[in-house]
Design a protein around this motif. Structure first.
Motif: not given
Length: 573
Positions: A53-69
């Motif tokens: 959930n968190s990983f693919y939402n980070a991709l969809q939202n283009l959220d680099g910080g969430a992606f690294r976490r």
């Protein structure tokens, strides 16, 4: 239910001895540890599901910080998964080999105890290939039982763990039917349930014949291997007969059965593989198709879609455990059947009670002894004779009249008999057959058998080798070879008679134990045996007339055959 009960009872009969035996504390400790580790793996799988959930939402939202976490979280989960998976497998294998070791010893005790290893071949029908059942079937049973039971546990816990997740993620499916709005809460749970039930039913229907085919395949493999071993053990006889074509034909016949059954197994497994492969591939895309309407309706984000697909896969995989495990279940069921057949054979062999020899002073006596064949045909009836210390009896008669069987009855290994057998009290009795047993090991161990190697001084061993005409082996006491193949039958018989000269018993029964010797060597060794047995009891079976001079009495066994009247011992002139 009527079919399941015998299976459960059979499995419990094989499982219970170890888990309630002397190694039960360590066994249960290892099992509980393995179970905890498997539960930890499921907890990590839940963590991976939330990570989706968190990983693919980070991709969809283009959220680099969430992606690294999310990447750091993945590394932690992956490291924990690897560590737990390694030790779960390692400890499961440790439990498997300890269970196999204990069960092998347990079965060996049953097989070797009460001479079941001998009597099991006298059953009608006999139990085939006990060596395979002990060496291979026990190994497969312990490994498959642990794999399948832990797999079932993981499937149940996974189902319970992800069912709530999938129910929550599924939401409610609403659609119009007959002018009414129909709502199905947690609809993907119901879809997964229907999908797995249909798959399990089809897998059972397609794969059920595998149980019988696996059972037969194990039998044919063992029969073919046994045929190869027979040729190897009797290589000299086959070569002298020029029997290569006959052996090739028999081995070809056995392999033909193996081949035909394996071909049927292949075709049935092909059908099952067609189904399981299609079932597995459809399961990849199926949850996406079912959940896609909610994603396109913007009711869930990409992370929610991937989490739903992951949860659906876990629930559907847990519910469809039987589909993926059915080939292993079929193989396991065949192994259980073979082990249970073997165990029942041992029980039947134990039930064959030979005439129990009684102790009666210093005499060897037979009163009213009747011998039967396994199909209950009378072989000899009302056999009677009595021997005291210092007596010797030569039993003679045509081949097949029952002389050897009579000695087997005296030895307490022929179960098809009635009457009374008396043996001297606290006396050592030894029986020598026509083909001696030569154990593996050094020549010293062979000569000392059944005592330990080194029980007799080497100078005595060398002297006895000279005496029995085996001087050419006197410098090979430390050689470890397959002596049954190195020595001719005559040399093997001289080894057996040498054991008697080294350690004379109180009662000696010889069943054509010198038949492969030349007449001069036979008479020479019988003269020596007569000396060492002068205070004991000697009973011999043989055909050569020269043996008579070394016995005080003779017994024509053919007189006890059903067509002939019973006869007493005739004193020799």
């Amino acid at each position: 239910m009527s079919v399941a009960r015998p299976v459960i009872g059979n499995v419990w009969g094989l499982v219970r001895p170890y888990w309630s035996g002397d190694d039960r504390r360590r066994a249960w400790g290892l099992l509980l540890t393995v179970m905890v580790l498997n539960l930890a793996l499921i907890a990590i799988e839940v963590g991976f599901n939330n990570w989706n959930n968190s990983f693919y939402n980070a991709l969809q939202n283009l959220d680099g910080g969430a992606f690294r976490r999310a990447l750091l979280e993945f590394c932690a989960l992956a490291a924990a998964f690897i560590l737990v998976a390694v030790y779960a497998q390692y400890l499961q294998q440790m439990l498997q080999i300890r269970w196999r070791q204990w069960l092998t010893r347990f079965v060996l005790d049953q097989w070797l105890g009460n001479q079941a290893y001998y009597r099991i071949a006298q059953l009608d029908p006999p139990v085939d290939n006990p060596d395979q059942r002990i060496a291979e079937d026990i190994n497969q049973f312990t490994a498959n039982t642990l794999d399948l039971s832990l797999g079932l546990m993981r499937a149940v816990v996974t189902l319970l763990s992800f069912l709530t997740i999938l129910w929550t993620l599924s939401g409610t499916l609403s659609f119009a039917m007959a002018g009414r709005i129909v709502s199905i809460p947690g609809y993907m749970v119901w879809v997964a349930l229907l999908y797995s039930i249909a798959g399990s039913w089809l897998a059972l229907k397609i794969g059920y014949p595998l149980i019988r085919l696996n059972f037969q395949q194990q039998r044919y493999e063992a029969d073919f291997r046994f045929g190869l071993i027979r040729v190897r053990e009797n290589a000299e006889a086959v070569a002298l007969y020029r029997g290569e074509q006959a052996e090739h034909g028999e081995l070809g016949r056995r392999f033909g059965l193996l081949f035909d059954n394996f071909y049927q197994l292949m075709r049935r497994q092909k059908r099952l593989t067609w189904f399981t492969s299609a079932y597995g591939q459809i399961a990849i895309i199926f949850p996406i198709l079912v959940a896609a309407p909610r994603y396109f309706a913007k009711e869930i984000h990409l992370g929610g879609l991937m989490q739903t697909v992951s949860a659906f896969g876990q629930v559907q995989g847990a519910m469809s455990w039987l589909v993926s495990a059915y080939p292993a279940v079929a193989d396991w069921k065949a192994t259980v059947d073979r082990l249970m057949t073997f165990e029942r054979g041992i029980r039947r062999a134990d039930a064959l009670e030979p005439v129990e020899p009684q102790c009666c002073g210093n005499r060897l006596a037979v009163h009213g002894l009747t011998l039967f064949t396994p199909d209950r045909r009378i072989l000899l009836e009302q056999v009677q004779f009595s021997l005291a210390a210092g007596d010797s009896l030569w039993m003679r008669g045509p081949s097949g009249c029952g002389k050897s069987t009579l000695l087997k009855a005296l030895a307490g290994i022929w179960p098809y008999a009635s009457g009374q057998i008396c043996l001297p009290v606290a006396q050592r009795v030894r029986f020598l057959s026509q083909r001696p047993y030569l154990p593996l090991g050094s020549l010293r161990a062979v000569l000392c058998y059944p005592a330990k190697a080194g029980a007799i001084d080497d100078r005595q061993l060398v002297a006895i080798l000279h005496e029995v005409g085996l001087v050419h082996f006197s410098n090979r006491l430390d050689s470890c070879e397959s002596w049954a193949h190195v020595m001719s039958l005559g040399e093997q018989q001289r080894i057996a008679l040498a054991r008697v000269l080294l350690d004379p018993p109180d009662v000696l029964c010889l069943d054509e134990a010198s038949s492969a010797l030349d007449e001069g060597m036979e008479l020479l060794l019988y003269a020596r045996i007569a000396v060492v047995m002068r205070d004991g009891i000697l009973l011999s079976v043989g055909h050569r007339a020269g043996l008579g001079q070394h016995h005080r009495a003779t017994l024509d066994v053919s007189r006890f055959m059903p067509a002939e009247p019973a006869s007493a011992i005739r004193a020799m002139a």
